[in-house]
Write a protein that holds these residues in place. Structure first.
Motif, mmCIF file in Angstrom:
data_model
loop_
_atom_site.group_PDB
_atom_site.id
_atom_site.type_symbol
_atom_site.label_atom_id
_atom_site.label_comp_id
_atom_site.label_asym_id
_atom_site.label_seq_id
_atom_site.Cartn_x
_atom_site.Cartn_y
_atom_site.Cartn_z
ATOM 1 N N LEU A 95 0.831 -1.204 0.000
ATOM 2 C CA LEU A 95 0.000 0.000 0.000
ATOM 3 C C LEU A 95 0.865 1.253 0.000
ATOM 4 C CD1 LEU A 95 -2.805 -1.034 2.545
ATOM 5 C CD2 LEU A 95 -3.075 -0.679 0.074
ATOM 6 N N GLU A 96 1.937 1.214 0.784
ATOM 7 C CA GLU A 96 2.872 2.341 0.823
ATOM 8 C C GLU A 96 3.536 2.547 -0.540
ATOM 9 O OE1 GLU A 96 7.027 3.658 3.143
ATOM 10 O OE2 GLU A 96 5.955 1.832 3.720
ATOM 11 N N LYS A 97 3.909 1.451 -1.164
ATOM 12 C CA LYS A 97 4.556 1.525 -2.475
ATOM 13 C C LYS A 97 3.606 2.054 -3.546
ATOM 14 C CE LYS A 97 7.274 -1.361 -5.640
ATOM 15 N NZ LYS A 97 7.792 -2.728 -5.875
ATOM 16 N N GLU A 98 2.353 1.580 -3.518
ATOM 17 C CA GLU A 98 1.357 2.056 -4.473
ATOM 18 C C GLU A 98 1.083 3.548 -4.294
ATOM 19 O OE1 GLU A 98 -2.106 -0.352 -4.021
ATOM 20 O OE2 GLU A 98 -1.064 -2.204 -4.586
ATOM 21 N N LYS A 99 1.033 3.999 -3.035
ATOM 22 C CA LYS A 99 0.803 5.417 -2.746
ATOM 23 C C LYS A 99 1.955 6.269 -3.295
ATOM 24 C CE LYS A 99 -0.092 8.560 1.137
ATOM 25 N NZ LYS A 99 -0.213 8.665 2.627
ATOM 26 N N PHE A 100 3.192 5.792 -3.104
ATOM 27 C CA PHE A 100 4.364 6.497 -3.634
ATOM 28 C C PHE A 100 4.312 6.561 -5.158
ATOM 29 C CE2 PHE A 100 8.478 5.440 -5.654
ATOM 30 C CZ PHE A 100 9.073 6.692 -5.588
ATOM 31 N N GLN A 101 4.015 5.444 -5.809
ATOM 32 C CA GLN A 101 3.999 5.399 -7.269
ATOM 33 C C GLN A 101 2.902 6.278 -7.855
ATOM 34 O OE1 GLN A 101 3.738 1.133 -7.784
ATOM 35 N NE2 GLN A 101 5.945 0.927 -8.074
ATOM 36 N N VAL A 111 15.086 -1.078 0.028
ATOM 37 C CA VAL A 111 15.790 -1.512 1.239
ATOM 38 C C VAL A 111 14.788 -1.985 2.292
ATOM 39 C CG1 VAL A 111 17.207 -0.714 3.182
ATOM 40 C CG2 VAL A 111 17.834 -0.090 0.842
ATOM 41 N N LYS A 112 13.689 -1.253 2.412
ATOM 42 C CA LYS A 112 12.644 -1.642 3.363
ATOM 43 C C LYS A 112 12.041 -2.980 2.974
ATOM 44 C CE LYS A 112 8.498 0.173 5.637
ATOM 45 N NZ LYS A 112 7.594 1.348 5.773
ATOM 46 N N GLU A 113 11.813 -3.190 1.685
ATOM 47 C CA GLU A 113 11.251 -4.458 1.204
ATOM 48 C C GLU A 113 12.211 -5.614 1.479
ATOM 49 O OE1 GLU A 113 8.755 -5.747 -2.714
ATOM 50 O OE2 GLU A 113 10.719 -4.825 -3.070
ATOM 51 N N ASP A 114 13.509 -5.367 1.328
ATOM 52 C CA ASP A 114 14.514 -6.395 1.636
ATOM 53 C C ASP A 114 14.394 -6.860 3.084
ATOM 54 O OD1 ASP A 114 15.532 -6.185 -0.919
ATOM 55 O OD2 ASP A 114 17.196 -4.874 -0.349
ATOM 56 N N SER A 115 14.218 -5.901 3.980
ATOM 57 C CA SER A 115 14.119 -6.208 5.401
ATOM 58 C C SER A 115 12.853 -7.016 5.708
ATOM 59 C CB SER A 115 14.126 -4.908 6.211
ATOM 60 O OG SER A 115 14.011 -5.161 7.579
ATOM 61 N N ILE A 116 11.743 -6.645 5.064
ATOM 62 C CA ILE A 116 10.482 -7.373 5.275
ATOM 63 C C ILE A 116 10.607 -8.798 4.755
ATOM 64 C CG2 ILE A 116 8.022 -7.443 4.700
ATOM 65 C CD1 ILE A 116 8.126 -4.368 4.469
ATOM 66 N N LEU A 117 11.258 -8.953 3.608
ATOM 67 C CA LEU A 117 11.455 -10.288 3.045
ATOM 68 C C LEU A 117 12.294 -11.158 3.973
ATOM 69 C CD1 LEU A 117 11.133 -12.296 0.712
ATOM 70 C CD2 LEU A 117 13.147 -11.248 -0.361
#
Length: 381
Positions: free
Chosen positions: A139-145, A178-184
């Protein structure tokens, strides 16, 4: 006896390679041309299950036959819709395994929707678990895009998109990655047997090249998942790419000097050297060239150099040479013909760059033009 042995071999091949997977599909999305299907990622991860195919959509229905060679995990694919000879819309990623029989493309009464839904419940449950874990991030990524797209359209309407926009976009995108890497990483800690996580790691690694967190994430996968051929291919690729860690000396590639076409790669003597991997049909690569030319003109006399490594295919050599002439690129460019060396190094995203110090050691990776300019301005005061 000979016939018996041949029969045994035939049955053995059936067991090992299986029969192809014939999938029936219904499309709610109208297609002007045929629907295309291909791997979602590099074919080296597909263990013989790669595909590039097309099918005509007749009365909203079509069939696709997927390969089934050593299918030890579900494999990810995408559909594409050709808009012009050189532009495509791509569907969401979907997974196919031997139990997949039916696919729905798009949603009823939503002709532009390009999501893909399959009927294999176990696979779908694994995908849903993964998506649920990433729900807030997505959701955060979609909002940014969405915000970036609106800003891009506003700037384009009012005179043009500035370099500041691209610099800020690249910086924000890098932070999200980087945030996505951490979540993964955290997901794999509690779901080490997830094939969806394995393929996400493939995606992240192929897009961003080596990072210690990809090594760490891979090591958290279960022994069962690591035994898969896709995982072994990824492990070897990560190990090969680890030579590009910060602090390590940049390796010497086997590539041609465009000026002489000899296999002689040399890093110029300078305080800072930017190694830029690009190719002549890469729009983001070309967009940065005027800024690189400006930065080079300003800082080259003070001790800055650029080395270009172009990965163009053999048939595009003339276009590569004309592109260098068009942008009046003053630094030396090497030709990694057909991207052979780059592929061996798992550099598959372009542009990719590495900033070196005067000893040839890597000090930064994928530095933006703004970051590079600020660094050089600080160092060469």
């Amino acid at each position: 006896m000979k016939k018996f042995l041949l029969s045994v071999l035939f049955l053995f091949n059936l067991c090992c390679f299986g029969q192809n997977i014939k999938v029936s599909a219904k499309s709610f999305r109208p297609f002007k041309y045929k629907v295309l299907v291909a791997n979602a990622f590099d074919e080296k991860y597909y263990n013989g299950n790669q595909i590039v195919d097309s099918a005509a959509v007749v009365n909203d229905r079509f069939e696709i036959v997927f390969p089934n060679r050593n299918s030890d995990i579900p494999y990810p694919y995408r559909f594409s819709d050709r808009i012009t000879t050189s532009s495509f819309y791509q569907s969401s990623i979907f997974f196919v395994n031997p139990k997949t029989k039916n696919i729905i493309l798009g949603k009823e009464n939503q002709p532009q929707n390009f999501d893909v839904f399959t009927d294999e419940n176990l696979t779908n449950n694994e995908v849903l678990k993964f998506e649920k874990y990433f729900e807030n991030f997505n959701l955060e990524k979609e909002k940014f895009q969405k915000a970036a797209q609106e800003e891009y359209e506003r700037l384009e309407k009012n005179g043009g998109v500035s370099q500041e926009f691209w610099d800020n976009y690249q910086t924000s995108e890098k932070k999200l990655s980087v945030k996505e890497d951490s979540i993964l990483l955290n997901f794999v800690k509690t779901n080490p047997n997830s094939f969806v996580a394995l393929w996400k790691l493939v995606e992240k690694f192929d897009r961003n090249a080596y990072s210690e967190i990809y090594d760490e994430t891979f090591n958290l996968l279960s022994s069962e998942m690591k035994s898969k051929q896709t995982a072994e291919t990824l492990r070897l690729a990560i190990r090969q790419a680890s030579i590009f860690q910060i602090g390590k000396k940049f390796p010497s590639p086997q590539i041609k000097n465009l000026n002489s076409l000899k296999n002689e790669f040399k890093i110029p003597k300078a305080k800072y050297i930017l190694i830029d991997f690009w190719f002549s049909h890469c729009k983001p690569c070309l967009d940065q060239m005027p800024n690189y030319v400006e930065i080079y003109s300003k800082y080259q006399p003070k001790g800055f150099e650029i080395v270009g490594i172009a990965t163009d295919k053999s048939k595009f050599k003339k276009n590569l040479e004309s592109t260098i002439e068009k942008f009046k690129i003053p630094w030396n460019n090497y030709w990694d013909e057909n991207g052979k060396q780059s592929s061996e190094w798992t550099i598959t995203s372009f542009p990719t760059n590495y900033l070196l110090d005067e000893k040839g050691n890597i000090i930064a990776k994928n530095i933006s033009e703004m970051e590079l300019s600020n660094l050089l301005n600080e160092k060469f005061k």
